[in-house]
Write an enzyme that holds these catalytic residues in place. Structure first.
Site, PDB file in Angstrom:
ATOM      1  N   CYS A  40      -3.768   2.783  -4.135  1.00 23.00           N
ATOM      2  CA  CYS A  40      -5.149   3.762  -3.641  1.00 23.00           C
ATOM      3  C   CYS A  40      -4.766   4.737  -3.670  1.00 23.00           C
ATOM      4  O   CYS A  40      -3.561   6.009  -3.817  1.00 23.00           O
ATOM      5  CB  CYS A  40      -4.670   3.696  -2.376  1.00 23.00           C
ATOM      6  SG  CYS A  40      -5.360   4.785  -1.172  1.00 23.00           S
ATOM      7  N   TYR A  67     -14.338   5.018   8.379  1.00 20.61           N
ATOM      8  CA  TYR A  67     -15.345   4.091   8.276  1.00 20.61           C
ATOM      9  C   TYR A  67     -16.651   3.988   8.464  1.00 20.61           C
ATOM     10  O   TYR A  67     -16.827   2.335   9.340  1.00 20.61           O
ATOM     11  CB  TYR A  67     -14.222   2.754   8.943  1.00 20.61           C
ATOM     12  CG  TYR A  67     -12.767   2.139   7.651  1.00 20.61           C
ATOM     13  CD1 TYR A  67     -13.175   1.883   6.774  1.00 20.61           C
ATOM     14  CD2 TYR A  67     -11.675   2.947   8.791  1.00 20.61           C
ATOM     15  CE1 TYR A  67     -11.988   1.879   5.819  1.00 20.61           C
ATOM     16  CE2 TYR A  67      -9.962   2.839   7.954  1.00 20.61           C
ATOM     17  CZ  TYR A  67     -10.368   2.426   6.940  1.00 20.61           C
ATOM     18  OH  TYR A  67      -9.326   2.361   5.749  1.00 20.61           O
ATOM     19  N   HIS A 122      -8.430   0.826  -3.615  1.00 18.10           N
ATOM     20  CA  HIS A 122      -8.317   1.235  -2.632  1.00 18.10           C
ATOM     21  C   HIS A 122      -9.369   3.143  -3.844  1.00 18.10           C
ATOM     22  O   HIS A 122      -8.465   3.696  -4.430  1.00 18.10           O
ATOM     23  CB  HIS A 122      -7.185   1.556  -1.934  1.00 18.10           C
ATOM     24  CG  HIS A 122      -6.830   0.981  -0.282  1.00 18.10           C
ATOM     25  ND1 HIS A 122      -6.596   1.126   0.258  1.00 18.10           N
ATOM     26  CD2 HIS A 122      -7.695  -0.502  -0.221  1.00 18.10           C
ATOM     27  CE1 HIS A 122      -6.516  -0.290   1.415  1.00 18.10           C
ATOM     28  NE2 HIS A 122      -7.609  -1.347   0.214  1.00 18.10           N
ATOM     29  N   HIS A 179       1.287  -1.012   0.085  1.00 16.21           N
ATOM     30  CA  HIS A 179      -0.360   0.570  -0.063  1.00 16.21           C
ATOM     31  C   HIS A 179       0.613   1.304   0.025  1.00 16.21           C
ATOM     32  O   HIS A 179       2.065   1.416   0.834  1.00 16.21           O
ATOM     33  CB  HIS A 179      -1.175  -0.008   1.080  1.00 16.21           C
ATOM     34  CG  HIS A 179      -2.029   1.342   1.695  1.00 16.21           C
ATOM     35  ND1 HIS A 179      -1.328   2.252   1.561  1.00 16.21           N
ATOM     36  CD2 HIS A 179      -3.157   1.275   0.870  1.00 16.21           C
ATOM     37  CE1 HIS A 179      -2.608   3.465   1.852  1.00 16.21           C
ATOM     38  NE2 HIS A 179      -3.618   1.992   1.412  1.00 16.21           N
ATOM     39  N   ASP A 190     -12.603   3.348  -0.095  1.00 14.24           N
ATOM     40  CA  ASP A 190     -11.653   3.450   0.852  1.00 14.24           C
ATOM     41  C   ASP A 190     -12.258   4.254   1.789  1.00 14.24           C
ATOM     42  O   ASP A 190     -12.491   6.351   1.093  1.00 14.24           O
ATOM     43  CB  ASP A 190     -10.182   3.790   0.244  1.00 14.24           C
ATOM     44  CG  ASP A 190      -9.185   3.401   1.581  1.00 14.24           C
ATOM     45  OD1 ASP A 190      -9.958   3.055   2.621  1.00 14.24           O
ATOM     46  OD2 ASP A 190      -8.200   3.648   1.391  1.00 14.24           O
ATOM     47  N   HIS A 191     -12.431   4.967   2.767  1.00 11.80           N
ATOM     48  CA  HIS A 191     -12.681   5.811   3.966  1.00 11.80           C
ATOM     49  C   HIS A 191     -14.126   6.315   3.353  1.00 11.80           C
ATOM     50  O   HIS A 191     -14.391   6.134   2.586  1.00 11.80           O
ATOM     51  CB  HIS A 191     -12.117   6.950   4.056  1.00 11.80           C
ATOM     52  CG  HIS A 191     -10.185   6.566   4.677  1.00 11.80           C
ATOM     53  ND1 HIS A 191      -9.409   7.288   4.443  1.00 11.80           N
ATOM     54  CD2 HIS A 191     -10.450   5.335   4.799  1.00 11.80           C
ATOM     55  CE1 HIS A 191      -8.757   6.950   5.084  1.00 11.80           C
ATOM     56  NE2 HIS A 191      -8.495   5.320   5.300  1.00 11.80           N
TER      57      HIS A 191
END
Length: 399
Positions: free
Chosen positions: A274, A371, A301, A236, A354-355
């Site tokens: 990501c 999250y 992501h 990542h 993601d998020h």
């Protein structure tokens, strides 16, 4: 693309039944209770998998591990690392034996990620994650009092950091420390100022070249085992992709990724793409990165950020940041088609939204930072719509 959801395990406020309602079918999780450096027992992996897949009406499977933590001593190259390398290899074997073949990890020293606000207010009452450069500089220069920290920041950021610190209350400083500590792996352990200073001291004189060398050693030690057992490791990107607290970061640019994937040049050594982490470095050309390394992307992501000129950034709506998500989706769907046409059984690329913003009924709930359920579900729904439109317009497969 396989729609996945990060789940923090049986203690997560968001249940597996909730996740089913979002439309996700893949679970991204880890045995967070296992300390870094220890073996994930096969029985514990199997037990977690049974929990995920027990209710077949939910249609869920454990598709990605995020993350197997890399012990800090490996990053430092500290002492006899033979037991730590073997433990990581055994964890890979145990995951493979349980049918789990994608493992996300990172190589960020000390902090996994860094923010200064976990609930930056948005219009209408929602909240977002935010990195404020001046506030982080205030922590670095005036709370941590790191030697030479003032040279890590522009004069403008340093001046604003000093003003923030001078005007701050003890509670504001405590909250800032807690927020920064939320970026520790698993977010279960915390340092106080003295503890963080002691950890940073271990990295004194340890620069980019040294961290690259310890990562290369790690990859040489573990990638052959992953390849032997059909497991795909995927690093990542650093979050954010820049040095912080005097610590080097080595996974934040196209050149960094080329180095990492070239250390052991085979599919088992791959990338977690990501878009949020790489997008927090405005110089990064994300479409170019995705095209260049498409065949080594094992996990994705999808999130977005809006950058400020001083290095600050805010977590944006998934389709409304500095990254053109439609372009990114098209590149990924084209790579997925290439894999399918080549006859690969594993042609589908898992991704997660993601998020997400804390919004509506999630405001104030004790979910993991970034999250909440509703904000991530909104992002997943938006991305699902983009994917279907791009696929139909370009004759690309979704499933």
């Amino acid at each position: 693309m396989e729609q996945t959801w990060r789940w923090w395990g049986p203690n997560d406020l968001i249940t597996l039944a909730d996740i089913c309602q979002t439309g996700a079918t893949g679970i991204v999780t880890a045995l967070h209770e296992v300390p870094a450096g220890e073996v994930w027992p096969s029985a514990a992996i199997a037990a977690r998998k049974r929990i995920i897949e027990h209710d077949r009406t939910l249609g869920l499977r454990w598709s990605v591990v995020e993350s197997v933590q890399v012990h800090e001593r490996i990053k430092l190259g500290d002492g006899d690392l033979t037991p730590l390398f073997e433990n990581f290899r055994q964890t890979i074997r145990n995951l493979a034996a349980n049918g789990i073949d994608i493992v996300c990890y990172n190589f960020m020293p000390v902090l996994d990620w860094a923010r200064t606000q976990l609930r930056a207010p948005l219009p209408g009452g929602a909240n977002a994650l935010r990195f404020n450069a001046a506030e982080f500089a205030a922590f670095d220069c005036f709370m941590l009092e790191r030697e030479g920290a003032e040279h890590s920041w522009s004069q403008d950021v340093y001046a604003r950091a000093k003003r923030w610190f001078d005007a701050s209350t003890p509670r504001m400083r405590e909250d800032l420390l807690a927020t920064i500590m939320a970026g520790l792996p698993g977010a279960y352990d915390r340092y106080d100022i003295a503890g963080l200073r002691a950890m940073l001291k271990r990295y004194h004189g340890f620069g980019r070249d040294e961290l690259r060398a310890t990562l290369a050693r790690f990859l040489h030690e573990v990638v052959p085992t992953a390849a032997e057992h059909g497991v795909r490791l995927c690093i990542h990107a650093d979050d954010p992709p820049r040095p912080l607290l005097g610590l080097p970061r080595i996974a934040g640019s196209e050149e960094d990724i080329a180095f990492i994937l070239g250390v052991v040049d085979e599919p088992a050594n791959g990338l977690t793409l990501c878009t949020g982490s790489l997008g927090a470095r405005p110089a990064n050309d994300l479409p170019a990165i995705a095209r260049r390394f498409a065949d080594r992307i094992h996990f994705v992501h999808l999130r977005n950020v809006k950058n400020d000129p001083d290095g600050s950034f805010m977590e944006a709506d998934h389709l409304d940041g500095d990254t053109n998500m439609v372009t990114m989706v098209k590149i990924l769907l084209e790579e997925q088609k290439r894999r399918k046409d080549a006859g690969r059984a594993d042609w589908r690329i898992p991704f997660r939204s993601d998020h997400g913003h804390e919004m509506l009924d999630d405001v104030g709930k004790a979910t993991h930072p970034g999250y909440p359920a509703i904000g991530r579900m909104r992002g997943l729904a938006e991305l699902r719509g983009v994917m279907r439109a791009v696929a139909e317009l370009n004759g690309l497969p979704l499933a």
